[in-house]
Design a protein around this motif. Structure first.
Motif, PDB file in Angstrom:
ATOM      1  N   PRO A  58      -8.387  -6.226  -0.357  1.00 37.38           N
ATOM      2  CA  PRO A  58      -9.145  -5.417  -1.320  1.00 37.38           C
ATOM      3  C   PRO A  58     -10.280  -4.677  -0.627  1.00 37.38           C
ATOM      4  O   PRO A  58     -11.087  -5.279   0.079  1.00 37.38           O
ATOM      5  CB  PRO A  58      -9.678  -6.468  -2.309  1.00 37.38           C
ATOM      6  CG  PRO A  58      -8.745  -7.635  -2.163  1.00 37.38           C
ATOM      7  CD  PRO A  58      -8.326  -7.644  -0.722  1.00 37.38           C
ATOM      8  N   ASP A  59     -10.343  -3.378  -0.808  1.00 40.38           N
ATOM      9  CA  ASP A  59     -11.339  -2.567  -0.117  1.00 40.38           C
ATOM     10  C   ASP A  59     -11.644  -1.347  -0.978  1.00 40.38           C
ATOM     11  O   ASP A  59     -10.808  -0.452  -1.119  1.00 40.38           O
ATOM     12  CB  ASP A  59     -10.811  -2.137   1.250  1.00 40.38           C
ATOM     13  CG  ASP A  59     -11.865  -1.432   2.096  1.00 40.38           C
ATOM     14  OD1 ASP A  59     -12.865  -0.971   1.517  1.00 40.38           O
ATOM     15  OD2 ASP A  59     -11.684  -1.330   3.317  1.00 40.38           O
ATOM     16  N   HIS A  60     -12.847  -1.310  -1.567  1.00 38.79           N
ATOM     17  CA  HIS A  60     -13.181  -0.184  -2.444  1.00 38.79           C
ATOM     18  C   HIS A  60     -13.303   1.109  -1.658  1.00 38.79           C
ATOM     19  O   HIS A  60     -13.087   2.192  -2.198  1.00 38.79           O
ATOM     20  CB  HIS A  60     -14.472  -0.461  -3.206  1.00 38.79           C
ATOM     21  CG  HIS A  60     -15.703  -0.543  -2.369  1.00 38.79           C
ATOM     22  ND1 HIS A  60     -16.046  -1.660  -1.652  1.00 38.79           N
ATOM     23  CD2 HIS A  60     -16.680   0.376  -2.126  1.00 38.79           C
ATOM     24  CE1 HIS A  60     -17.176  -1.441  -1.005  1.00 38.79           C
ATOM     25  NE2 HIS A  60     -17.584  -0.215  -1.263  1.00 38.79           N
ATOM     26  N   PHE A  61     -13.623   1.003  -0.349  1.00 36.19           N
ATOM     27  CA  PHE A  61     -13.672   2.213   0.466  1.00 36.19           C
ATOM     28  C   PHE A  61     -12.289   2.848   0.577  1.00 36.19           C
ATOM     29  O   PHE A  61     -12.155   4.067   0.632  1.00 36.19           O
ATOM     30  CB  PHE A  61     -14.204   1.898   1.870  1.00 36.19           C
ATOM     31  CG  PHE A  61     -15.698   1.724   1.923  1.00 36.19           C
ATOM     32  CD1 PHE A  61     -16.534   2.607   1.266  1.00 36.19           C
ATOM     33  CD2 PHE A  61     -16.258   0.678   2.631  1.00 36.19           C
ATOM     34  CE1 PHE A  61     -17.911   2.456   1.309  1.00 36.19           C
ATOM     35  CE2 PHE A  61     -17.632   0.521   2.690  1.00 36.19           C
ATOM     36  CZ  PHE A  61     -18.459   1.404   2.027  1.00 36.19           C
ATOM     37  N   MET A  62     -11.247   2.029   0.611  1.00 35.40           N
ATOM     38  CA  MET A  62      -9.891   2.555   0.670  1.00 35.40           C
ATOM     39  C   MET A  62      -9.561   3.320  -0.610  1.00 35.40           C
ATOM     40  O   MET A  62      -8.933   4.389  -0.571  1.00 35.40           O
ATOM     41  CB  MET A  62      -8.888   1.417   0.878  1.00 35.40           C
ATOM     42  CG  MET A  62      -7.442   1.871   0.934  1.00 35.40           C
ATOM     43  SD  MET A  62      -7.080   2.834   2.414  1.00 35.40           S
ATOM     44  CE  MET A  62      -6.932   1.521   3.618  1.00 35.40           C
ATOM     45  N   VAL A  63     -10.008   2.783  -1.738  1.00 40.12           N
ATOM     46  CA  VAL A  63      -9.766   3.458  -3.014  1.00 40.12           C
ATOM     47  C   VAL A  63     -10.453   4.829  -3.027  1.00 40.12           C
ATOM     48  O   VAL A  63      -9.866   5.834  -3.441  1.00 40.12           O
ATOM     49  CB  VAL A  63     -10.269   2.595  -4.184  1.00 40.12           C
ATOM     50  CG1 VAL A  63     -10.122   3.356  -5.504  1.00 40.12           C
ATOM     51  CG2 VAL A  63      -9.498   1.280  -4.243  1.00 40.12           C
ATOM     52  N   VAL A  64     -11.696   4.873  -2.540  1.00 38.60           N
ATOM     53  CA  VAL A  64     -12.412   6.139  -2.463  1.00 38.60           C
ATOM     54  C   VAL A  64     -11.674   7.108  -1.541  1.00 38.60           C
ATOM     55  O   VAL A  64     -11.572   8.309  -1.824  1.00 38.60           O
ATOM     56  CB  VAL A  64     -13.854   5.921  -1.968  1.00 38.60           C
ATOM     57  CG1 VAL A  64     -14.558   7.251  -1.739  1.00 38.60           C
ATOM     58  CG2 VAL A  64     -14.639   5.086  -2.967  1.00 38.60           C
ATOM     59  N   HIS A  65     -11.129   6.573  -0.447  1.00 38.26           N
ATOM     60  CA  HIS A  65     -10.398   7.420   0.490  1.00 38.26           C
ATOM     61  C   HIS A  65      -9.145   8.000  -0.160  1.00 38.26           C
ATOM     62  O   HIS A  65      -8.778   9.157   0.079  1.00 38.26           O
ATOM     63  CB  HIS A  65     -10.009   6.609   1.726  1.00 38.26           C
ATOM     64  CG  HIS A  65      -9.890   7.432   2.964  1.00 38.26           C
ATOM     65  ND1 HIS A  65     -10.373   7.053   4.180  1.00 38.26           N
ATOM     66  CD2 HIS A  65      -9.350   8.656   3.171  1.00 38.26           C
ATOM     67  CE1 HIS A  65     -10.128   7.982   5.079  1.00 38.26           C
ATOM     68  NE2 HIS A  65      -9.500   8.969   4.484  1.00 38.26           N
ATOM     69  N   VAL A  66      -8.487   7.197  -0.974  1.00 36.91           N
ATOM     70  CA  VAL A  66      -7.297   7.686  -1.691  1.00 36.91           C
ATOM     71  C   VAL A  66      -7.678   8.872  -2.578  1.00 36.91           C
ATOM     72  O   VAL A  66      -7.013   9.910  -2.571  1.00 36.91           O
ATOM     73  CB  VAL A  66      -6.673   6.567  -2.542  1.00 36.91           C
ATOM     74  CG1 VAL A  66      -5.595   7.132  -3.455  1.00 36.91           C
ATOM     75  CG2 VAL A  66      -6.087   5.484  -1.660  1.00 36.91           C
ATOM     76  N   VAL A  67      -8.750   8.702  -3.343  1.00 44.09           N
ATOM     77  CA  VAL A  67      -9.181   9.776  -4.241  1.00 44.09           C
ATOM     78  C   VAL A  67      -9.484  11.046  -3.440  1.00 44.09           C
ATOM     79  O   VAL A  67      -9.093  12.157  -3.830  1.00 44.09           O
ATOM     80  CB  VAL A  67     -10.422   9.334  -5.046  1.00 44.09           C
ATOM     81  CG1 VAL A  67     -10.984  10.499  -5.857  1.00 44.09           C
ATOM     82  CG2 VAL A  67     -10.072   8.168  -5.956  1.00 44.09           C
ATOM     83  N   TYR A  68     -10.154  10.875  -2.318  1.00 45.22           N
ATOM     84  CA  TYR A  68     -10.506  12.022  -1.490  1.00 45.22           C
ATOM     85  C   TYR A  68      -9.264  12.733  -0.973  1.00 45.22           C
ATOM     86  O   TYR A  68      -9.156  13.962  -1.033  1.00 45.22           O
ATOM     87  CB  TYR A  68     -11.381  11.559  -0.321  1.00 45.22           C
ATOM     88  CG  TYR A  68     -11.803  12.678   0.608  1.00 45.22           C
ATOM     89  CD1 TYR A  68     -12.700  13.651   0.186  1.00 45.22           C
ATOM     90  CD2 TYR A  68     -11.304  12.764   1.902  1.00 45.22           C
ATOM     91  CE1 TYR A  68     -13.094  14.679   1.024  1.00 45.22           C
ATOM     92  CE2 TYR A  68     -11.686  13.790   2.753  1.00 45.22           C
ATOM     93  CZ  TYR A  68     -12.580  14.744   2.314  1.00 45.22           C
ATOM     94  OH  TYR A  68     -12.960  15.759   3.149  1.00 45.22           O
ATOM     95  N   LEU A  69      -8.299  11.974  -0.456  1.00 43.02           N
ATOM     96  CA  LEU A  69      -7.083  12.578   0.080  1.00 43.02           C
ATOM     97  C   LEU A  69      -6.264  13.272  -1.010  1.00 43.02           C
ATOM     98  O   LEU A  69      -5.693  14.335  -0.788  1.00 43.02           O
ATOM     99  CB  LEU A  69      -6.237  11.515   0.784  1.00 43.02           C
ATOM    100  CG  LEU A  69      -6.766  11.020   2.132  1.00 43.02           C
ATOM    101  CD1 LEU A  69      -5.932   9.853   2.632  1.00 43.02           C
ATOM    102  CD2 LEU A  69      -6.772  12.138   3.155  1.00 43.02           C
ATOM    103  N   VAL A  70      -6.215  12.652  -2.167  1.00 49.48           N
ATOM    104  CA  VAL A  70      -5.482  13.273  -3.271  1.00 49.48           C
ATOM    105  C   VAL A  70      -6.121  14.613  -3.637  1.00 49.48           C
ATOM    106  O   VAL A  70      -5.433  15.610  -3.872  1.00 49.48           O
ATOM    107  CB  VAL A  70      -5.446  12.342  -4.493  1.00 49.48           C
ATOM    108  CG1 VAL A  70      -4.968  13.084  -5.729  1.00 49.48           C
ATOM    109  CG2 VAL A  70      -4.533  11.144  -4.217  1.00 49.48           C
ATOM    110  N   CYS A  71      -7.467  14.643  -3.639  1.00 43.90           N
ATOM    111  CA  CYS A  71      -8.172  15.867  -4.033  1.00 43.90           C
ATOM    112  C   CYS A  71      -8.030  16.987  -3.011  1.00 43.90           C
ATOM    113  O   CYS A  71      -7.796  18.144  -3.384  1.00 43.90           O
ATOM    114  CB  CYS A  71      -9.650  15.570  -4.261  1.00 43.90           C
ATOM    115  SG  CYS A  71      -9.986  14.582  -5.739  1.00 43.90           S
ATOM    116  N   VAL A  72      -8.179  16.652  -1.716  1.00 44.39           N
ATOM    117  CA  VAL A  72      -8.230  17.724  -0.714  1.00 44.39           C
ATOM    118  C   VAL A  72      -6.888  17.982  -0.034  1.00 44.39           C
ATOM    119  O   VAL A  72      -6.727  18.993   0.651  1.00 44.39           O
ATOM    120  CB  VAL A  72      -9.303  17.437   0.362  1.00 44.39           C
ATOM    121  CG1 VAL A  72     -10.662  17.262  -0.271  1.00 44.39           C
ATOM    122  CG2 VAL A  72      -8.943  16.218   1.204  1.00 44.39           C
TER     123      VAL A  72
END
Length: 367
Positions: A58-72
């Motif tokens: 579990p890593d909330h930074f990974m979740v944030v990274h997913v959102v970022y990659l999906v957006c850009v």
């Protein structure tokens, strides 16, 4: 790295969405094609994300990274797919696809430009009884795995302002496990270069470095690691007491409170400064005040939304204070550095609306 797995999921999902647009030749409406492609893309992304999280835990930074990659990455890619294969498309869909392309320059800027666009955050603080001005340099959160041109340039820029004392509120490094002994000499050279120009340098540890590691890095340099202790020095005829407090895991050690109690004693003559990794160390004062609290940790949120500020600061202090700069918190002047580096590991290594900085605080007399 595991976020490459997620990026692959986004690309594969978009590719599968591309295949689905061939339905248009079978009389399927464009709207359904868009929904189908999006569904396949999101599904693939979720599967690949789940695999990555299984690898990392579990890593909330990974979740944030997913959102970022999906957006850009994902959204512009999806927009290109629809424009290329979904014609004729309704005007609203064409417009949305074109708008999605704006994520590309935003991603390039946030990843490759702003994280290295260092600024100087200058502040002036009036302190009772201070005669000749004293200049404090603050450099926080290098949070890097190695020293390169960018880190050396940050030190050079700080030195150019000729501070009387330099304070480093933690997270000097984020060296990977097993590489510390190999990489530490680079950081020692950096600190030595700073001490050669500014003899008075104090450090405390943060979340990504330990007191023992800082002692090893600074050994023989002349820099001083404050481990729940109060250092007293005289600068320009002014006595200054600096309490440096250490982190133990996610909180401050019990000994930190003892050091702060000594510092906050009203009978202690001279100027009193608390050096801590987090601005949350204000809680150690228990309603007392000192002349200045110097901290870092928040990176200014690393991402700030216009007219709102940073949505995430990893701090319990008010958002406008965690965003960086000199403010007053519970009666204590509090300086929060936006830091030089950025979060490592599985986090997206980006900055947007929060440029990295070195701090220059000029302490001047009142009146």
């Amino acid at each position: 790295m595991n976020y490459y797995v997620i990026a692959a999921g986004i690309v594969v999902g978009a590719a599968m969405g591309t295949a689905s647009v061939s339905w248009i030749h079978r009389g399927v409406g464009t709207g359904w094609i868009v929904l189908g492609a999006a569904g396949v893309g999101v599904g693939c992304t979720m599967v690949f994300t789940a695999v990555a999280l299984l690898l990392t835990g579990p890593d909330h930074f990974m979740v944030v990274h997913v959102v970022y990659l999906v957006c850009v990455v994902g959204l512009p890619l999806a927009g290109a797919i629809v424009l290329a294969f979904g014609r004729p498309s309704p005007l609203i869909i064409t417009t949305l696809c074109l708008v999605s392309f704006t994520a590309i320059p935003v991603g390039v800027y946030a990843t490759h430009i702003e994280p290295f666009w260092l600024r100087v955050d200058a502040a002036t603080l009036a302190v009772e009884g201070n005669g000749e001005g004293i200049r404090i340099g603050v450099i926080a959160d290098l949070q890097t795995t190695s020293i390169g041109n960018y880190e050396n340039e940050a030190i050079d820029r700080l030195i150019s302002f000729a501070p009387d004392v330099v304070m480093f509120p933690g997270d000097l490094h984020q060296i990977k496990a097993g590489q510390f002994d190999e990489r530490a000499p680079q950081f020692t050279q950096l600190i030595q270069r700073l001490v050669d120009a500014v003899p008075v340098v104090y450090l405390v540890n943060g979340h990504s470095d330990t007191v023992a590691e800082l002692h090893q890095i600074t050994h023989g340099t002349g820099a001083k690691v404050l481990d729940n202790e109060v250092a007293t020095l005289e600068l320009k005829g002014k006595v200054i007491h600096i309490a440096g407090v250490s982190l133990l895991g996610r909180d401050y050690e019990p000994a930190a409170k003892l050091a702060v109690d000594r510092l906050a004693n009203d009978d202690l003559p001279g100027m009193r400064i608390l050096l801590a990794h987090e601005p949350d160390a204000i809680k150690l004062l228990k309603g007392d005040t000192v002349d200045l609290l110097v901290s870092g940790h928040t990176h200014g949120g690393q991402v700030a939304i216009p007219f709102f500020g940073p949505p995430i600061t990893a701090s319990s202090v008010p958002r406008h204070i965690a965003a960086g700069g000199l403010h007053e918190l519970h009666g204590t002047p509090t300086y929060v550095s936006t830091g030089v580096g950025r979060e490592r590991g599985n986090a997206p290594q980006v900055r947007f609306g929060v440029r990295p900085s070195i701090g220059i605080i000029d302490l001047v007399g009142e009146g």
